[in-house]
Structures are given as C-alpha cells and as structure tokens.
Design an enzyme around this catalytic site. Structure first.
Site, PDB file in Angstrom:
ATOM      1  N   HIS A 232       3.619 -11.387  -1.916  1.00 18.37           N
ATOM      2  CA  HIS A 232       2.310 -11.959  -1.624  1.00 18.37           C
ATOM      3  C   HIS A 232       2.066 -13.179  -2.507  1.00 18.37           C
ATOM      4  O   HIS A 232       2.442 -13.187  -3.686  1.00 18.37           O
ATOM      5  CB  HIS A 232       1.214 -10.926  -1.859  1.00 18.37           C
ATOM      6  CG  HIS A 232       1.478  -9.618  -1.191  1.00 18.37           C
ATOM      7  ND1 HIS A 232       1.524  -9.468   0.174  1.00 18.37           N
ATOM      8  CD2 HIS A 232       1.747  -8.390  -1.699  1.00 18.37           C
ATOM      9  CE1 HIS A 232       1.797  -8.207   0.478  1.00 18.37           C
ATOM     10  NE2 HIS A 232       1.941  -7.537  -0.640  1.00 18.37           N
TER      11      HIS A 232
ATOM     12  N   GLU B 180      -1.723  -5.919  -6.196  1.00 21.39           N
ATOM     13  CA  GLU B 180      -1.955  -4.555  -5.734  1.00 21.39           C
ATOM     14  C   GLU B 180      -1.352  -3.535  -6.693  1.00 21.39           C
ATOM     15  O   GLU B 180      -0.547  -3.876  -7.570  1.00 21.39           O
ATOM     16  CB  GLU B 180      -1.373  -4.358  -4.333  1.00 21.39           C
ATOM     17  CG  GLU B 180       0.122  -4.587  -4.238  1.00 21.39           C
ATOM     18  CD  GLU B 180       0.615  -4.637  -2.788  1.00 21.39           C
ATOM     19  OE1 GLU B 180      -0.180  -4.420  -1.865  1.00 21.39           O
ATOM     20  OE2 GLU B 180       1.812  -4.906  -2.595  1.00 21.39           O
TER      21      GLU B 180
ATOM     22  N   HIS C  96       9.008  -6.864  -3.100  1.00 19.44           N
ATOM     23  CA  HIS C  96       8.828  -5.418  -3.125  1.00 19.44           C
ATOM     24  C   HIS C  96       8.901  -4.825  -1.727  1.00 19.44           C
ATOM     25  O   HIS C  96       8.797  -5.533  -0.721  1.00 19.44           O
ATOM     26  CB  HIS C  96       7.472  -5.053  -3.755  1.00 19.44           C
ATOM     27  CG  HIS C  96       6.294  -5.583  -2.994  1.00 19.44           C
ATOM     28  ND1 HIS C  96       5.759  -6.834  -3.218  1.00 19.44           N
ATOM     29  CD2 HIS C  96       5.542  -5.037  -1.998  1.00 19.44           C
ATOM     30  CE1 HIS C  96       4.725  -7.028  -2.408  1.00 19.44           C
ATOM     31  NE2 HIS C  96       4.582  -5.955  -1.653  1.00 19.44           N
TER      32      HIS C  96
ATOM     33  N   ARG D 295       6.877 -11.823   4.744  1.00 24.40           N
ATOM     34  CA  ARG D 295       7.988 -10.917   5.024  1.00 24.40           C
ATOM     35  C   ARG D 295       9.290 -11.719   4.961  1.00 24.40           C
ATOM     36  O   ARG D 295       9.422 -12.743   5.648  1.00 24.40           O
ATOM     37  CB  ARG D 295       7.795 -10.300   6.415  1.00 24.40           C
ATOM     38  CG  ARG D 295       8.781  -9.211   6.781  1.00 24.40           C
ATOM     39  CD  ARG D 295       8.572  -8.719   8.217  1.00 24.40           C
ATOM     40  NE  ARG D 295       7.247  -8.197   8.435  1.00 24.40           N
ATOM     41  CZ  ARG D 295       6.393  -8.666   9.345  1.00 24.40           C
ATOM     42  NH1 ARG D 295       6.725  -9.682  10.125  1.00 24.40           N
ATOM     43  NH2 ARG D 295       5.205  -8.127   9.484  1.00 24.40           N
TER      44      ARG D 295
END
Length: 322
Positions: A103, A120, A178, A198
């Site tokens: 991200h 996150e 990740h 992605r």
C-alpha cells in the site's frame, strides 16, 4: 442526543481467495462459500456502515458523524480528520493465499488517488497448522532486482515467510510487501483506504477466466526494498489489564484479556473507542446505554463516554483509539 455503544451490520465481501470461516467461526451471515472479508466499521464510499442496535438503528456512520462529530469522534479527531472516519475495521478469512501486495503512503496515495495511505495491523484469530504470512523481503533488494524477479517469475524467492498461531500480531506499514496466507483468519485494523497495489497473484484467474489486474508500475515507487524486522508486535497479555500492542500516528491498539468486570476510564482520551471481540463475550456499558459483544463482533463507543464498564466472565478484546 446521547450516543450509546453502537453495533453495525457487517458488510460481507466475496473474494477469489475467501472461504466459510467467517460463518463457521464468527457467525457472520454469509451467502457464499468464497466470502473473504467482513467490513465491520467503514466509511469508505459505497461501503458505509449502518447501525444495527438501539434507537439509532438504520442510521449510517456518515450521518452520525455529520450530526454529532465531536460527541462521536472526539474534538481532537475532528480537528485532525474533519468529518472523515479515519479507521477501517475488518475480519478476513483466507481459504487461499491472498495476492502479494503493498500500500502507498499518505503522500503518494493523496497525489495519485486522493486517499489516505494504508497502514494496517493484523491479529491472528485462527490459523491452520503451518499457515503462513508473507511480510517484507528476506534480504535487501534493489528496484532492479525486484523488477527482474517479476520478469523471471522468482519473486517468491525474495520474500519473508512467517508461520503464525492464534494471537500473533503484525504491524504492516506502508510500502511493505505482504500477503495473508491460506488458512489464516484474522482481525485487521487499518487507515480508511481501499488503495492496494497488487504485484503478483500466482497467475490465478477469476470466475470469468481473466487474470486479475496487477499494478506493477505504480508499485515500483511505493515499495520499501529494505529487509526489516519491524513487523512482529510483541505485547504483554497480563490478565485484567490494558496491554499496549500498537501505538502509531494512525491508530493505537490495546489487548484486554479480561476474566472479570473491568472499568476503562476514557475521560481524557478525546477519541472514540472501538472494541473487537476476538474471543468470549461481554457487555459494554456507558451512561448512555449498553451493547453486548460476542466473538467476531465490533462495537463503537463514542468519545463522549467518560468511562466504559465491561461486564464479563471472560473476553479478549482489541481496543482501538486514535
């Protein structure tokens, strides 16, 4: 109006990699055996949470914030974020491996997508034997080495794998490559953002036979190419106490492992408080009302509450504030 502890209808998301644990373990009302996510608390456009309990039932989170910004969010939160709800709360069931992704940070996300970045954290609620997460690289790499690994299909050789068990917690800062591995059920706390780059999806095809979109070029300037060991969260699990897990600029998370009734003083917090039940059951009470929280449920306690009385014979809670 005085705002009581609020529960919301889960927003269920089908995903190529999803399964049925959200129903079997967390009692979510799924209608598909590829349900990957339950968005518990969201102000993302098109997916705004709606209250499910009490006299405010059927009211959207956005409407509540418009009507009671400081009472609900806290003065300091409003000063920082305006009427934007800064947190997105999810439960995720990975029956298959998720795509390898990352991200962008706040600056890049604002520039490209007019969005927050996406920092996150993950709390593992259930994991099949040998289940893994991918977090970061296993060595320092250059942008050129990374790009070559995409070309010759060797990216997986550069990645760091972590075998996980219930209770393991990870902090995923922006830029960190990740993926959640098959067999993992987890609670996710993140900035309000749905921006994901992605980079590899195991050459899988969707139900229409199409490869999913990759974001190869956009990711190049967003990736942190250094090997780092800053992701595993080590925290105390002292009974009947507030145990700090994550203290970041974006959210703060505590772990409460309660065996008996507990009072949380929030008079000086100046922030809403979110509780996610990762095991057990409790009643959350304030002067304005109460809500029962079962394993797999989420409750939003407004900032106006000066203290929260948690009545329980046994519960494990993630407590999230700003």
């Amino acid at each position: 109006m005085r705002i009581y502890p609020l529960k919301f209808r889960p927003i269920l998301k089908e995903r190529l990699w999803g399964g049925t644990k959200l129903e079997k373990v967390l009692q979510k009302p799924i209608v598909s055996d590829i349900t990957g996510e339950s968005w518990e608390l969201s102000a993302v456009s098109g997916d705004v949470s709606v209250v499910s309990n009490g006299e405010l039932a059927n009211t959207s989170l956005r409407t509540l914030i418009d009507r009671f910004p400081e009472a609900l969010l806290g003065k300091s939160v409003v000063e920082r974020f305006g009427k934007e709800f800064p947190i997105l709360i999810k439960f995720i069931d990975a029956k298959q491996d998720l795509s390898i992704q990352l991200h962008p940070n706040d600056e890049l996300a604002k520039k490209r997508h007019n969005s927050f970045g996406k920092t996150e954290m993950w709390y593992v609620m259930d994991a099949d034997a040998g289940a893994e997460l991918i977090v970061g690289f296993n060595k320092n790499v250059t942008k050129e080495q990374y790009s070559k690994s995409l070309e010759d299909d060797s990216l997986l050789e550069l990645l760091n794998y972590e075998t996980v068990n219930k209770g393991d917690t990870f902090f995923i800062n922006t830029g960190k490559i990740h993926a959640i591995g098959a067999g993992v059920l987890l609670a996710e706390i993140q900035q309000t953002s749905d921006v994901t780059y992605r980079v590899f999806d195991f050459n899988r095809k969707d139900k229409n036979g199409n490869l999913r979109e990759l974001h190869t070029e956009m990711a190049l300037d967003a990736i942190d190419y250094e090997k780092k060991d800053d992701f595993k969260v080590r925290y105390d699990r002292t009974l009947d106490a507030t145990n700090s897990m994550v203290d970041s600029p974006y959210f703060k998370t505590n772990f409460l492992n309660l065996t008996t009734d507990f009072i949380q003083d929030t008079a000086s917090r100046d922030s809403f408080t979110i509780y996610m039940a990762v095991d057990g059951v409790a009643d959350l009470k304030t002067n304005e009302g109460s809500a029962r929280i079962n394993k797999g449920e989420t409750v939003l306690v407004p900032a106006m509450a000066n203290r929260i009385h948690i009545e329980t014979n046994g519960v494990q809670l993630l407590e999230v504030t700003i």
